[in-house]
Design a protein around this motif. Structure first.
Motif, mmCIF file in Angstrom:
data_model
loop_
_atom_site.group_PDB
_atom_site.id
_atom_site.type_symbol
_atom_site.label_atom_id
_atom_site.label_comp_id
_atom_site.label_asym_id
_atom_site.label_seq_id
_atom_site.Cartn_x
_atom_site.Cartn_y
_atom_site.Cartn_z
ATOM 1 N N LYS A 143 0.755 -1.238 0.228
ATOM 2 C CA LYS A 143 0.173 -0.055 0.033
ATOM 3 C C LYS A 143 1.070 1.197 0.001
ATOM 4 O O LYS A 143 0.600 2.087 -0.469
ATOM 5 C CB LYS A 143 -0.760 0.080 1.432
ATOM 6 N N GLU A 146 1.768 2.463 -3.818
ATOM 7 C CA GLU A 146 0.212 2.941 -3.423
ATOM 8 C C GLU A 146 0.345 4.490 -3.399
ATOM 9 O O GLU A 146 0.005 5.511 -4.483
ATOM 10 C CB GLU A 146 -0.829 2.267 -3.449
ATOM 11 N N ASN A 149 2.839 6.804 -5.404
ATOM 12 C CA ASN A 149 2.501 7.178 -6.795
ATOM 13 C C ASN A 149 0.915 8.671 -7.130
ATOM 14 O O ASN A 149 0.936 9.302 -7.284
ATOM 15 C CB ASN A 149 1.357 5.537 -7.471
ATOM 16 N N TYR A 150 0.060 7.647 -5.074
ATOM 17 C CA TYR A 150 -0.977 8.802 -5.572
ATOM 18 C C TYR A 150 -0.150 10.118 -4.929
ATOM 19 O O TYR A 150 -1.159 11.655 -5.314
ATOM 20 C CB TYR A 150 -1.195 8.047 -4.078
#
Length: 165
Positions: A143, A146, A149-150
């Protein structure tokens, strides 16, 4: 609740040392770590270094920045005095703003193996322009990747009013 014992602080030699030597050349070897006592929980650790200095590799002129380091540790955490001395070691280091931020991220990533880390340099203007490089990394396949990236895609969507630099 008890505090840390000497064995848990093995390897932390700069904290409390009255004979601190300030290095004027880049040196990642000065960084020290200690064991995260709460690896079962995501904890965000944030450092602000409003007096970061490096040198332009072309002109030799000083560049000044507020460097913000934010990370989620896994098993190891960086000791803050060693981080201060490490950041101070950039004082005579000649590199572009973007390179300095990537070097800092890479050194801390290698040192701590965090779950997530980001480094943001908010440099004061020179020649009428400021440069604010942002780099991040999240543990691949988790996570945190992720999250990286976010945060990269949404970084600085609402930049602050720059009136104090």
């Amino acid at each position: 609740m008890s505090g840390r014992n000497d064995e848990q602080l093995d390897g932390v030699s700069l904290l409390g040392n009255q004979g601190t030597k300030y290095l004027y050349e880049y040196d990642p070897a000065i960084l020290e770590v200690f064991e995260n006592q709460h690896p079962y929980r995501d904890t965000v650790v944030k450092f602000n270094c409003p007096e970061f200095t490096s040198l332009c590799p072309k002109t030799g002129q000083p560049d000044f920045a507020n460097v913000i380091i934010r990370y989620i540790p896994d098993k190891k955490m960086v000791e803050s005095k060693s981080l201060k001395l490490y950041l101070f070691s950039f004082r005579n280091h000649g590199d572009f703003h973007e390179d300095c931020m990537n070097i800092i991220l890479n050194d801390l990533k290698e040192l701590m193996e965090p779950r997530y880390i980001e480094v943001w340099g908010k440099f004061t203007p020179r020649g009428g322009i400021s440069i604010d490089p942002y780099v991040n990394w999240g543990n691949p396949g988790t996570k945190y990747e992720e999250m990286a990236n976010y945060r990269l895609m949404n970084h600085d969507l609402y930049p602050e009013k720059v009136d104090n630099r």
